[in-house]
Design a protein around this motif. Structure first.
Motif, PDB file in Angstrom:
ATOM      1  N   UNK A  13     -10.050   0.840   1.833  1.00 30.17           N
ATOM      2  CA  UNK A  13      -8.668   1.463   1.410  1.00 30.17           C
ATOM      3  C   UNK A  13      -8.349   2.243   0.718  1.00 30.17           C
ATOM      4  N   UNK A  14      -8.434   2.232  -0.416  1.00 30.76           N
ATOM      5  CA  UNK A  14      -7.936   3.546  -1.572  1.00 30.76           C
ATOM      6  C   UNK A  14      -9.331   5.294  -1.294  1.00 30.76           C
TER       7      UNK A  14
ATOM      8  N   UNK B 222      -7.152   6.111  -7.209  1.00 33.93           N
ATOM      9  CA  UNK B 222      -7.148   5.544  -8.531  1.00 33.93           C
ATOM     10  C   UNK B 222      -6.325   4.296  -8.221  1.00 33.93           C
ATOM     11  N   UNK B 223      -4.822   4.345  -7.822  1.00 33.31           N
ATOM     12  CA  UNK B 223      -3.701   3.871  -7.707  1.00 33.31           C
ATOM     13  C   UNK B 223      -4.270   2.593  -6.842  1.00 33.31           C
ATOM     14  N   UNK B 224      -4.160   2.629  -5.802  1.00 33.17           N
ATOM     15  CA  UNK B 224      -5.200   1.712  -4.443  1.00 33.17           C
ATOM     16  C   UNK B 224      -5.828   1.389  -5.103  1.00 33.17           C
ATOM     17  N   UNK B 225      -6.868   1.105  -6.308  1.00 27.02           N
ATOM     18  CA  UNK B 225      -8.212   1.239  -6.923  1.00 27.02           C
ATOM     19  C   UNK B 225      -7.843  -0.687  -7.851  1.00 27.02           C
ATOM     20  N   UNK B 226      -6.459   0.539  -8.893  1.00 25.72           N
ATOM     21  CA  UNK B 226      -5.989  -0.288  -9.311  1.00 25.72           C
ATOM     22  C   UNK B 226      -5.477  -1.782  -8.909  1.00 25.72           C
ATOM     23  N   UNK B 227      -4.548  -1.103  -7.856  1.00 21.12           N
ATOM     24  CA  UNK B 227      -3.982  -2.490  -7.363  1.00 21.12           C
ATOM     25  C   UNK B 227      -4.990  -3.691  -6.775  1.00 21.12           C
TER      26      UNK B 227
ATOM     27  N   UNK C 179       0.965  -1.470  -0.032  1.00 20.70           N
ATOM     28  CA  UNK C 179      -0.122  -0.193  -0.171  1.00 20.70           C
ATOM     29  C   UNK C 179       1.450   1.181   0.284  1.00 20.70           C
ATOM     30  N   UNK C 180       2.395   0.716   0.544  1.00 17.34           N
ATOM     31  CA  UNK C 180       2.606   2.449   0.930  1.00 17.34           C
ATOM     32  C   UNK C 180       3.706   2.915  -0.826  1.00 17.34           C
ATOM     33  N   UNK C 181       3.824   1.841  -1.455  1.00 16.63           N
ATOM     34  CA  UNK C 181       4.716   1.776  -2.299  1.00 16.63           C
ATOM     35  C   UNK C 181       3.986   1.787  -3.475  1.00 16.63           C
ATOM     36  N   UNK C 182       2.178   2.119  -4.116  1.00 16.10           N
ATOM     37  CA  UNK C 182       1.171   2.730  -4.428  1.00 16.10           C
ATOM     38  C   UNK C 182       1.126   4.116  -4.313  1.00 16.10           C
ATOM     39  N   UNK C 183       1.008   4.091  -3.173  1.00 14.86           N
ATOM     40  CA  UNK C 183       0.365   5.747  -2.788  1.00 14.86           C
ATOM     41  C   UNK C 183       1.500   6.595  -2.797  1.00 14.86           C
TER      42      UNK C 183
END
Length: 500
Positions: free
Chosen positions: A424-425, A474-479, A373-377
């Protein structure tokens, strides 16, 4: 001591890259005033000491208090009491949030007090209190988060049509600044306590997240409504880029400590009073439990004072100076690249991000790693800062040109990813735009805007928090979308293996 040592190591590894990047820029690209550099270094040391103490205190006290308050409300079995209590809790912790006061001070200064500091704080806090109450109602009534958040953002889009770009930037920036050092652990604990009582299994994990994202929309709604009824529809101003403060290196910190200490105590006292009232009425904690909570609060206060003193007295001027000097002497490419790097490096240094990512890993029993999660953020925020700087240097590019399609994509994705990733996103969007964004990234963007003749430091400078809060959606939901695809592949592979 082991827990404190681990947090100190984690924080040091997060802060050192920021320190190194600023020093490299100072020595090889844009030399700053010597006093600003010294203050930046002292501030960095205070942050590396204060943040571990704060995080340890949150683990011991704030999270426990939030869970207990949530349970005491829900155990009344009366929806009206839950709604009213949630509104009161939300309003009080928002008024006490240091990040909101930091933003409100800057808005008041830039607008020449057309928007007074406390007017903005009260307006935003009322909106947050209302949305926390509705967010608790959502959990108790099993309303899907994506449907709920779609309705809320639909209302926001309608209200935005009746507001100027000035209020739009402030509204979305306020949504990020409200989820800071105090509110994040409290709201996460509030949601976790509610979902633990009313759900079980996967549904409980899903409903543990999303309340931060819902609360953030309250700030947007509050400011947009204020913009509709305000006689000052067009705002303007500037932030002078000061070089050296007259009080000197040590004097700056000595001046800041009392102010920060007062803000830190005021942040926690209302929550503490509410807790002890509820404890006397229903919780009935043992003496040992109360001592442990009080010790945690001492850690929290000391850590918060050191942390906020470091960022306010050391980080803000250095960041604003770098942005101003880069834009003035090196051109747009340098500013955009450095902005992206700063965005990536800021996320690991954000205390609220650590609180959220640790709870994500705990609530999902390790299925979703904190580091992932940290990386995607970090990637999302780096992109957001780059887009923010691009918006400053290109006059025709306005905030809504990026924000509207971005939010539309985020809402569409919410219907195609697992529910837990949606929660989470939207929570991540709030915590990513926390204390470090308000005191490091925002001044950097303001410095760039101040040096650019075609930019407006109000609409262009303040839009950065809005985009920082948007891109993690967007990034967290893409994950989450990748997670769903991989899960389907694994399931299909397992079935084929059984047939063989």
């Amino acid at each position: 001591m082991n827990a404190l040592t681990d947090k100190f190591r984690e924080v040091s590894l997060a802060i050192i890259p920021i320190v190194v990047s600023i020093l490299l820029l100072h020595f090889f690209v844009v030399p700053m005033e010597t006093e600003i550099v010294y203050r930046f270094l002292i501030g960095s040391v205070l942050i590396m000491i204060g943040m571990p103490l704060f995080l340890l205190g949150v683990d011991i006290s704030i999270e426990r208090i939030g869970e207990d308050m949530s349970q005491s409300l829900i155990q009344t079995n009366k929806m009206k009491i839950v709604m009213v209590g949630s509104f009161i809790f939300g309003f009080i912790i928002s008024v006490a949030e240091p990040d909101l006061h930091i933003l409100a001070q800057q808005v008041s200064a830039v607008t020449n007090n057309l928007i007074p500091q406390m007017t903005l704080v009260i307006t935003v806090s009322l909106g947050i209190g209302l949305m926390i109450a509705l967010g608790m109602y959502r959990i108790l009534k099993s309303i899907r988060l994506n449907r709920f958040i779609t309705i809320v953002y639909g209302l926001i889009f309608v209200l935005a049509l009746f507001n100027s770009g000035d209020f739009l930037a402030i509204a979305f920036d306020a949504s990020g600044s409200t989820t800071g050092s105090i509110t994040v652990p409290f709201m996460l604990a509030l949601a976790g306590g509610a979902s633990a009582i009313t759900r079980s299994g996967l549904e409980e994990d899903t409903d543990s997240f999303g309340l931060l994202g819902i609360a953030s929309t309250g700030a947007i709604l509050g400011v947009l409504i204020m913009g509709m009824i305000s006689p000052n529809s067009n705002l303007a101003g500037n932030i002078p880029v000061d070089t050296v403060q007259s009080s000197g290196v040590i004097g700056t910190f000595l001046d800041q400590i009392p102010l920060t200490a007062k803000d830190s105590f005021l942040s926690l006292i209302p929550v503490l009073i509410l807790f002890y009232i509820l404890n006397a009425i229903s919780l009935k904690k043992t003496k040992r439990q109360l001592i442990r909570i009080n010790i945690g609060l001492v850690y929290t206060i000391i850590g918060l004072i050191l942390f906020l003193t470091g960022v306010n007295a050391g980080f803000m001027d250095a960041s604003r100076s770098v942005g101003y000097l880069l834009s003035e002497t090196k051109g747009n490419i340098w500013v955009i690249v450095v902005g992206v790097i700063f965005g990536v490096l800021t996320i690991p240094a954000e205390p609220s991000v650590h609180v959220l990512t640790d709870q994500i890993e705990d609530e999902t029993a390790g299925a979703i790693k904190a580091r992932t999660v940290m990386f995607s953020l970090a990637i999302g925020v780096g992109l957001a800062v780059g887009l923010s700087i691009l918006r400053i240097v290109i006059p025709a590019l306005e905030l809504w040109h990026i924000l509207l399609p971005g939010m539309a994509i985020a809402l569409i994705l919410s219907y195609f990813v697992p529910d837990i990733f949606v929660g989470i996103a939207f929570d991540s969007g709030g915590v990513a735009a926390g204390t470090m964004t308000a005191t490091f990234i925002l001044p950097f963007a303001q410095g760039v805007a101040e040096s650019n003749p075609s930019a407006n430091v109000l609409t262009d400078g303040f839009g950065v928090i809005a985009l920082v809060a948007m891109t993690p959606l967007i990034t967290v939901q893409a994950m989450g979308l990748l997670y769903r695809v991989q899960t389907k592949k694994d399931t299909r592979a397992g079935k084929e293996g059984r047939y063989e």
